[in-house]
Design an enzyme around this catalytic site. Structure first.
Site, short mmCIF file in Angstrom:
data_model
loop_
_atom_site.label_atom_id
_atom_site.label_comp_id
_atom_site.label_asym_id
_atom_site.label_seq_id
_atom_site.Cartn_x
_atom_site.Cartn_y
_atom_site.Cartn_z
N GLY A 37 31.13 40.99 7.17
CA GLY A 37 32.25 40.24 7.73
C GLY A 37 32.53 40.68 9.14
O GLY A 37 32.11 41.76 9.57
N SER A 38 33.25 39.84 9.88
CA SER A 38 33.59 40.18 11.26
C SER A 38 34.91 39.52 11.62
O SER A 38 35.36 38.58 10.98
CB SER A 38 32.49 39.74 12.22
OG SER A 38 32.31 38.34 12.17
N GLY A 39 35.52 40.04 12.66
CA GLY A 39 36.80 39.51 13.13
C GLY A 39 37.22 40.23 14.38
O GLY A 39 36.41 40.87 15.06
N GLY A 40 38.52 40.15 14.69
CA GLY A 40 39.03 40.80 15.88
C GLY A 40 38.87 42.30 15.84
O GLY A 40 38.83 42.96 16.88
N PHE A 41 38.76 42.86 14.64
CA PHE A 41 38.63 44.30 14.47
C PHE A 41 37.23 44.80 14.77
O PHE A 41 36.99 45.99 14.96
CB PHE A 41 38.97 44.67 13.03
CG PHE A 41 38.12 43.94 12.00
CD1 PHE A 41 36.86 44.40 11.67
CD2 PHE A 41 38.60 42.79 11.40
CE1 PHE A 41 36.07 43.73 10.75
CE2 PHE A 41 37.82 42.10 10.48
CZ PHE A 41 36.55 42.57 10.16
N SER A 43 32.95 44.35 13.37
CA SER A 43 32.07 43.83 12.32
C SER A 43 31.83 44.90 11.28
O SER A 43 31.81 46.10 11.59
CB SER A 43 30.73 43.38 12.92
OG SER A 43 30.92 42.37 13.89
N VAL A 44 31.64 44.47 10.03
CA VAL A 44 31.37 45.39 8.93
C VAL A 44 30.03 45.02 8.31
O VAL A 44 29.78 43.85 8.00
CB VAL A 44 32.48 45.36 7.87
CG1 VAL A 44 32.14 46.31 6.71
CG2 VAL A 44 33.82 45.76 8.49
N ASP A 126 37.91 41.87 -2.29
CA ASP A 126 39.24 41.99 -1.69
C ASP A 126 40.21 41.07 -2.41
O ASP A 126 39.84 40.12 -3.09
CB ASP A 126 39.21 41.78 -0.18
CG ASP A 126 38.97 40.34 0.26
OD1 ASP A 126 39.56 39.42 -0.33
OD2 ASP A 126 38.21 40.13 1.21
N ASP A 165 49.33 46.67 8.67
CA ASP A 165 48.63 45.40 8.42
C ASP A 165 48.34 45.25 6.93
O ASP A 165 47.21 44.91 6.54
CB ASP A 165 47.35 45.31 9.24
CG ASP A 165 46.81 43.88 9.34
OD1 ASP A 165 47.60 42.93 9.11
OD2 ASP A 165 45.61 43.71 9.64
#
Length: 308
Positions: A37-41, A43-44, A126, A165
């Site tokens: 997954g990926s996002g503003g944080f 990538s994993v 999740d 968060d």
């Protein structure tokens, strides 16, 4: 905003962690796999520890995305705040809390990026996906999950850390046991009693005081997000999508749930921060103290096996 703010931390038992990462390269210890997954944080990725084959999750963060930094004792170089917070919570030392994801390793890589290696439970999902697949959760299941989340947050607060968060996507469910782990401390900070004026969390989980005034206190912010989370679990979706709805602070219940559960949600979603309960008061609420959980029922409804 706290852009590139550096905070000095006093952390115990960090010498081995720093030395290990200074001497050994990531490629000698781990194999990186597919993108999860990926996002503003960042990538994993999935991964594997070469020494024993253990499955891990590897979070990749670019230096230019890092908003807060922390200095470790005895080190001239700052590290991302997320790494420092995870070290405070027992990362790399084998200690910590069962309800918080454990950091196994971290690396500052050439090319302006950091890699953080986490434990990866074999059968996990999740909470967002868990709810998406099953729909609104039965109250005993929601009660069990919420209790574990609160106990993990109490540990965070006892160690001087606020997550900032809390949401369904940041809670991992072990689908074999029903145990949870809180993940992603990328928006976390040192816990303080004074007002915060920065927020990197998820807006639809943020309280009215942030929407209106860009100010909040850590504990009422946390409790508001727990109210949103509980509503999400028992109703199948979050209560507020627009700023105007958050500020109104009046959830409209879309499912038939008990009066006790509604009472707790509304208490957590009180408009005024001072009117919200503490984490301890949530645990003492009548809905939380009901002995309505039956593990056979849980297993039949959600494919969760009883804990040993």
């Amino acid at each position: 905003m706290l852009d590139n703010r550096t905070v000095d931390l006093r952390l115990d038992q960090l010498e081995d962690v720093r030395a290990k990462n200074a001497k050994e390269h990531f490629e000698k210890r781990y194999k990186m796999g597919a993108l999860l997954g990926s996002g503003g944080f960042g990538s994993v990725f999935s991964g594997q520890r070469l020494s024993d084959g253990q499955h891990v999750a590897i979070k990749q963060i670019s230096r230019d995305r890092i908003q807060q930094w922390a200095k470790l004792p005895g080190s001239a170089n700052a590290v991302p705040m997320e790494i420092a917070l995870l070290l405070c919570l027992g990362g790399g030392s084998g200690s910590g809390h069962r309800g918080i994801i454990r950091m196994l390793d971290w690396f500052e890589m050439p090319g302006q990026e950091y890699l953080i290696v986490f434990e990866k439970p074999q059968q996990c999902q999740d909470l967002f996906d868990f709810i998406t697949e099953r729909g609104a959760l039965e109250e005993p299941i929601a009660q069990r999950f919420l209790k574990q989340v609160i106990e993990a947050l109490q540990f965070c607060h006892s160690e001087g850390i606020v997550h900032r968060d809390i949401k369904d996507e940041n809670i991992l469910i072990d689908t074999r046991t029903g145990d949870i782990k809180i993940i992603d401390f990328g928006s976390g900070a040192l816990l303080k009693d004074s007002i915060y004026t920065d927020f990197e969390g998820t807006r639809v989980y943020s309280p009215p005081e942030w929407i209106l005034h860009q100010r909040y206190s850590a504990r009422p912010l946390t409790v508001w997000s727990l109210g949103v989370l509980l509503f999400d679990m028992v109703c199948g979706d979050i209560p507020f999508e627009r700023d105007a709805d958050i500020v109104r602070a009046t959830p409209s219940f879309t499912k038939r749930i008990s009066k006790e559960c509604q009472s707790l949600i509304c208490w957590c979603l009180s408009y005024r921060p001072e009117d919200r309960p503490s984490l301890e008061q949530i645990l003492q609420h009548p809905w939380m103290t009901e002995s309505s959980e039956d593990m056979g029922y849980l297993q039949a409804k959600s494919n969760i096996k009883p804990s040993l």
